[in-house]
Design a protein around this motif. Structure first.
Motif, PDB file in Angstrom:
ATOM      1  N   ALA A  46      -0.010   4.843   2.234  1.00  0.00           N
ATOM      2  CA  ALA A  46      -0.879   5.022   3.401  1.00  0.00           C
ATOM      3  C   ALA A  46      -1.738   6.273   3.287  1.00  0.00           C
ATOM      4  O   ALA A  46      -2.890   6.289   3.768  1.00  0.00           O
ATOM      5  CB  ALA A  46      -0.034   5.076   4.669  1.00  0.00           C
TER       6      ALA A  46
ATOM      7  N   SER B  24     -10.357   3.492   1.917  1.00  0.00           N
ATOM      8  CA  SER B  24      -9.589   2.700   2.888  1.00  0.00           C
ATOM      9  C   SER B  24      -9.165   1.373   2.284  1.00  0.00           C
ATOM     10  O   SER B  24      -8.069   0.869   2.558  1.00  0.00           O
ATOM     11  CB  SER B  24     -10.413   2.476   4.152  1.00  0.00           C
ATOM     12  N   GLN B  25     -10.013   0.804   1.428  1.00  0.00           N
ATOM     13  CA  GLN B  25      -9.674  -0.452   0.764  1.00  0.00           C
ATOM     14  C   GLN B  25      -8.489  -0.260  -0.184  1.00  0.00           C
ATOM     15  O   GLN B  25      -7.562  -1.077  -0.217  1.00  0.00           O
ATOM     16  CB  GLN B  25     -10.873  -0.976  -0.024  1.00  0.00           C
ATOM     17  N   GLU B  26      -8.523   0.838  -0.930  1.00  0.00           N
ATOM     18  CA  GLU B  26      -7.425   1.131  -1.855  1.00  0.00           C
ATOM     19  C   GLU B  26      -6.115   1.317  -1.107  1.00  0.00           C
ATOM     20  O   GLU B  26      -5.064   0.808  -1.532  1.00  0.00           O
ATOM     21  CB  GLU B  26      -7.742   2.396  -2.661  1.00  0.00           C
ATOM     22  N   LYS B  27      -6.150   2.036  -0.007  1.00  0.00           N
ATOM     23  CA  LYS B  27      -4.935   2.260   0.779  1.00  0.00           C
ATOM     24  C   LYS B  27      -4.381   0.948   1.324  1.00  0.00           C
ATOM     25  O   LYS B  27      -3.165   0.749   1.382  1.00  0.00           O
ATOM     26  CB  LYS B  27      -5.219   3.233   1.916  1.00  0.00           C
ATOM     27  N   ALA B  28      -5.278   0.046   1.713  1.00  0.00           N
ATOM     28  CA  ALA B  28      -4.846  -1.252   2.231  1.00  0.00           C
ATOM     29  C   ALA B  28      -4.130  -2.059   1.148  1.00  0.00           C
ATOM     30  O   ALA B  28      -3.090  -2.679   1.395  1.00  0.00           O
ATOM     31  CB  ALA B  28      -6.049  -2.025   2.763  1.00  0.00           C
TER      32      ALA B  28
ATOM     33  N   TYR C 225      -4.642 -10.788  -2.144  1.00  0.00           N
ATOM     34  CA  TYR C 225      -4.927 -10.061  -3.378  1.00  0.00           C
ATOM     35  C   TYR C 225      -4.430 -10.857  -4.585  1.00  0.00           C
ATOM     36  O   TYR C 225      -3.295 -11.317  -4.608  1.00  0.00           O
ATOM     37  CB  TYR C 225      -4.262  -8.686  -3.357  1.00  0.00           C
TER      38      TYR C 225
ATOM     39  N   GLU D  89       5.893   3.736   1.330  1.00  0.00           N
ATOM     40  CA  GLU D  89       4.919   3.388   2.361  1.00  0.00           C
ATOM     41  C   GLU D  89       4.064   4.596   2.727  1.00  0.00           C
ATOM     42  O   GLU D  89       2.856   4.482   2.935  1.00  0.00           O
ATOM     43  CB  GLU D  89       5.632   2.856   3.607  1.00  0.00           C
TER      44      GLU D  89
ATOM     45  N   GLY E  59      -2.914   6.125  -1.426  1.00  0.00           N
ATOM     46  CA  GLY E  59      -3.185   4.937  -2.217  1.00  0.00           C
ATOM     47  C   GLY E  59      -2.530   5.071  -3.572  1.00  0.00           C
ATOM     48  O   GLY E  59      -1.341   5.372  -3.682  1.00  0.00           O
TER      49      GLY E  59
ATOM     50  N   LYS F 158      -0.696  -0.436   0.460  1.00  0.00           N
ATOM     51  CA  LYS F 158       0.302  -0.746   1.500  1.00  0.00           C
ATOM     52  C   LYS F 158       0.835  -2.167   1.340  1.00  0.00           C
ATOM     53  O   LYS F 158       2.039  -2.418   1.497  1.00  0.00           O
ATOM     54  CB  LYS F 158      -0.316  -0.537   2.883  1.00  0.00           C
ATOM     55  N   ALA F 159      -0.056  -3.108   1.014  1.00  0.00           N
ATOM     56  CA  ALA F 159       0.383  -4.481   0.779  1.00  0.00           C
ATOM     57  C   ALA F 159       1.280  -4.545  -0.455  1.00  0.00           C
ATOM     58  O   ALA F 159       2.295  -5.256  -0.474  1.00  0.00           O
ATOM     59  CB  ALA F 159      -0.831  -5.392   0.600  1.00  0.00           C
TER      60      ALA F 159
END
Length: 300
Positions: free
Chosen positions: A104, A239-243, A218, A100, A107, A246-247
């Protein structure tokens, strides 16, 4: 800037594996291990890892190789610099991102570390050495000239150049033989990854991961797809990659995908090591000899 070396999944490339080559006992038990729950990248340790040099041992061998190569180059009148290698932290991405914290912060991108590169071989481009030096060393020569062959100023160049001479003095040609002991050390590391993914237990876990990712918005059909998509996008994670990462981690944990994969691979590799115990014991013996030769080279 230095980056952590990655142990990446088969099909992408294995750059470095860790393990103990000197202190572990010889034979099948030296590589046997029990799979653990995967929570961070550090939990991904496979049985064959014990048959590769640790980062500390690799740094020792690299420094010894550089020292021996430099000594050889001096015989031909070249002031070839010695590179003191440092251990390189290993971050496993064999199963993609599983932590995690890593997801965060980074990525799917590599984790930057301060410091110099861990390397062995020719000096940096800043070194002012004539082309003949690289021929003697064993690097690629100018205008297609064959490196590491013939003679220079009346002295025979060692077969393969000073680079290969240093490898022979350390005994690396034995350790680097991919078919040592009639076993495929690297091939089992790759094939266990492929074999495990064909097993029903893994297929069930990946299906659960796919379903979880779909609920998160996704669309991916295989667990390594997100990393393949984002790893090379820019110098750092968006930020999109990190999101997405995390998912991805959340779904891996819910499906226990990485834990299942590690358990299956561990079983496959342990069985292979047991069936080829003599060959793996031979690898241990050769690695121990290299470490002794490296220590001897640096003590002189």
């Amino acid at each position: 800037m230095r980056y952590t070396r990655l142990v990446i999944a088969a099909g992408v490339g294995t750059l470095l594996l860790t393990g103990c080559a000197e202190d572990a006992p010889e034979g099948a038990d030296a590589g046997a291990s029990v799979a653990r729950e995967v929570v961070t990248e550090a939990d991904i340790v496979l049985p064959v890892s014990a048959y590769f040099f640790t980062p500390e041992q690799q740094a020792l061998v690299d420094t010894a190789h550089s020292t021996l190569a430099s000594d050889c180059m001096k015989r031909f009148g070249f002031d070839w610099p010695v590179t003191k290698a440092e251990p390189v932290e290993v971050v496993s991405r064999r199963y993609g991102v599983v932590s995690e914290k890593v997801a965060a912060e980074h990525g799917y991108h590599m984790i930057p570390l301060a410091g110099d590169d861990h390397a062995r071989g020719a000096p940096s481009g800043r070194a002012k050495l004539p082309p003949e030096a690289y021929l003697v060393f064993g690097a690629k020569g100018p205008k297609g000239a064959q490196a590491g062959s013939g003679s220079y100023r009346g002295k025979d160049i060692p077969e393969g150049g000073c680079r290969k001479e240093a490898e022979r003095k350390l005994g690396l040609e034995k350790v680097q033989n991919p078919k040592k002991g009639k076993i495929g050390l690297l091939s089992i590391d790759f094939s266990s990854f492929e074999q495990a993914q064909k097993m029903p237990e893994f297929i069930k876990a990946q299906d659960a991961w796919v379903s979880c990712m779909k609920k998160a918005g996704y669309q991916h059909t295989a667990f390594l797809q997100p990393g393949e998509k984002y790893t090379l996008q820019g110098d750092s994670a968006s930020s999109q990659e990190k999101a997405v990462a995390k998912a991805d981690v959340t779904c891996k944990q819910d499906a226990k995908l990485a834990t299942v994969l590690l358990r299956l691979e561990t079983q496959i590799q342990n069985d292979y090591i047991e069936r080829n115990a003599a060959g793996f014991a031979e690898i241990k013996k050769d690695q121990g000899a290299v470490i002794k030769s490296a220590n001897k080279a640096l003590a002189n």
